[in-house]
Scaffold this motif. Structure first.
Motif, PDB file in Angstrom:
ATOM      1  N   UNK A   8      20.352  22.565  59.533  1.00 55.45           N
ATOM      2  CA  UNK A   8      20.554  21.784  60.549  1.00 55.45           C
ATOM      3  C   UNK A   8      20.898  20.256  60.239  1.00 55.45           C
ATOM      4  N   UNK A   9      21.691  19.725  61.158  1.00 55.84           N
ATOM      5  CA  UNK A   9      22.164  18.363  61.106  1.00 55.84           C
ATOM      6  C   UNK A   9      21.656  17.519  62.153  1.00 55.84           C
ATOM      7  N   UNK A  10      21.851  16.281  62.141  1.00 55.01           N
ATOM      8  CA  UNK A  10      21.577  15.502  63.506  1.00 55.01           C
ATOM      9  C   UNK A  10      22.196  16.007  64.675  1.00 55.01           C
ATOM     10  N   UNK A  11      23.201  16.535  64.535  1.00 58.45           N
ATOM     11  CA  UNK A  11      24.190  16.942  65.900  1.00 58.45           C
ATOM     12  C   UNK A  11      23.167  18.164  66.597  1.00 58.45           C
ATOM     13  N   UNK A  12      22.398  18.755  65.522  1.00 57.81           N
ATOM     14  CA  UNK A  12      21.446  19.609  66.410  1.00 57.81           C
ATOM     15  C   UNK A  12      20.315  19.114  66.661  1.00 57.81           C
ATOM     16  N   UNK A  13      19.983  18.020  66.525  1.00 59.33           N
ATOM     17  CA  UNK A  13      18.642  17.295  66.967  1.00 59.33           C
ATOM     18  C   UNK A  13      18.419  17.787  68.503  1.00 59.33           C
ATOM     19  N   UNK A  14      19.058  17.611  69.462  1.00 61.14           N
ATOM     20  CA  UNK A  14      18.694  17.477  70.906  1.00 61.14           C
ATOM     21  C   UNK A  14      18.495  19.203  71.247  1.00 61.14           C
ATOM     22  N   UNK A  15      19.144  19.815  70.712  1.00 61.63           N
ATOM     23  CA  UNK A  15      18.962  21.425  70.754  1.00 61.63           C
ATOM     24  C   UNK A  15      17.593  22.007  70.243  1.00 61.63           C
ATOM     25  N   UNK A  16      17.244  21.359  69.062  1.00 60.21           N
ATOM     26  CA  UNK A  16      16.076  21.894  68.355  1.00 60.21           C
ATOM     27  C   UNK A  16      14.786  21.035  69.247  1.00 60.21           C
ATOM     28  N   UNK A  17      15.362  19.794  69.605  1.00 61.41           N
ATOM     29  CA  UNK A  17      13.978  19.208  70.328  1.00 61.41           C
ATOM     30  C   UNK A  17      13.757  19.844  71.671  1.00 61.41           C
ATOM     31  N   UNK A  18      14.883  20.511  72.319  1.00 64.16           N
ATOM     32  CA  UNK A  18      14.546  21.278  73.543  1.00 64.16           C
ATOM     33  C   UNK A  18      13.868  22.486  73.137  1.00 64.16           C
ATOM     34  N   UNK A  40      13.409  12.903  64.280  1.00 59.24           N
ATOM     35  CA  UNK A  40      14.290  11.756  63.822  1.00 59.24           C
ATOM     36  C   UNK A  40      15.427  11.987  63.067  1.00 59.24           C
ATOM     37  N   UNK A  41      16.836  11.588  63.290  1.00 60.41           N
ATOM     38  CA  UNK A  41      17.754  11.811  62.226  1.00 60.41           C
ATOM     39  C   UNK A  41      17.525  11.455  60.914  1.00 60.41           C
ATOM     40  N   UNK A  42      16.620  10.570  60.463  1.00 63.52           N
ATOM     41  CA  UNK A  42      16.189  10.383  59.231  1.00 63.52           C
ATOM     42  C   UNK A  42      15.496  11.786  58.579  1.00 63.52           C
ATOM     43  N   UNK A  43      14.869  12.331  59.395  1.00 67.53           N
ATOM     44  CA  UNK A  43      14.249  13.567  58.940  1.00 67.53           C
ATOM     45  C   UNK A  43      15.162  14.614  58.722  1.00 67.53           C
ATOM     46  N   UNK A  44      16.327  14.731  59.299  1.00 74.58           N
ATOM     47  CA  UNK A  44      17.441  15.770  59.280  1.00 74.58           C
ATOM     48  C   UNK A  44      18.015  15.489  57.864  1.00 74.58           C
ATOM     49  N   UNK A  45      18.099  14.277  57.481  1.00 77.39           N
ATOM     50  CA  UNK A  45      18.778  13.832  56.455  1.00 77.39           C
ATOM     51  C   UNK A  45      17.813  13.975  55.155  1.00 77.39           C
ATOM     52  N   UNK A  46      16.512  13.697  55.318  1.00 84.02           N
ATOM     53  CA  UNK A  46      15.586  13.619  54.170  1.00 84.02           C
ATOM     54  C   UNK A  46      15.029  15.082  53.784  1.00 84.02           C
ATOM     55  N   UNK A  47      14.640  15.893  54.887  1.00 75.82           N
ATOM     56  CA  UNK A  47      13.851  17.190  54.643  1.00 75.82           C
ATOM     57  C   UNK A  47      14.873  18.115  54.621  1.00 75.82           C
TER      58      UNK A  47
END
Ligand code: COA
Length: 148
Positions: A8-18, A40-47
């Motif tokens: 997943x990338x930061x672009x997926x954050x809204x869908x995964x949050x939902x 957070x976007x940082x989470x997607x980059x780090x983890x």
């Protein structure tokens, strides 16, 4: 169900949050867990955040912290996809990734109702995290030992 697993990338954050907020296990008594929590976007980059999707729809995801003490930080399957083996497939993917990274054990702090799932996945219960702050209930702690 045939789904695709991908990073997943930061672009997926809204869908995964939902997806995360829609899971009914976190409505009711365990709702405080997510009330002040934000992906957070940082989470997607780090983890290592891996999501399952079918027909462009997110069905579940996990987040593995790979730095410091490795920990399965996120594990969610949408209500409609629960009980189909998707959680087990995500977990197996996580374990394979951890093993490939040379990780020897993954820590898991579990939502109480998910305890049976982690036991079924071969994780070993090693203790209990005591209630603190907004988390007013004890949380089972597991280790998944990789045998590396
Ligand atoms: C916990 C969760 C990830 C499991 O995913 P799932 O897709 O429903 O589980 P699966 O269908 O892959 O089940 C795999 C096996 O675990 C068992 N299992 C699943 N959830 C279980 C539970 N809560 N208690 C006991 N066993 C469970 C299944 O019966 C199945 O066993 P089998 O192999 O003998 O058939 C999912 O239910 C979920 O997202 N729950 C809400 C959010 C949550 O609590 N996440 C964990 C945060 S720590």
């Amino acid at each position: 169900m045939s789904e695709t697993l991908r990073r997943a990338t930061t672009a997926d954050l809204p869908a995964l949050d939902r997806l995360m907020r829609g899971v009914s296990a976190y409505h009711g008594e365990f709702a405080p867990m997510l009330a002040d929590y934000a992906l957070t976007p940082a989470q997607f980059e780090r983890d290592l955040v891996i999501m399952a999707e079918a027909d462009g729809q997110a069905l579940g995801f996990y987040g593995l912290i790979t730095e410091g003490e490795p920990e399965l930080d996120l594990m969610f399957v949408a209500d409609a996809a629960q009980g189909t083996g998707l959680g087990a497939r995500l977990f197996a993917h996580m374990a394979a990734e951890a093993r490939a990274l040379g990780i020897d054990a993954v820590k898991i702090v579990s939502n109480p109702p998910a305890e049976g799932f982690y036991l079924r996945m071969g994780a070993e219960r090693i203790g209990t995290k005591r209630p603190k702050g907004r988390i007013t209930w004890p949380q089972p702690i597991f280790y998944l030992r990789m045998g590396n």
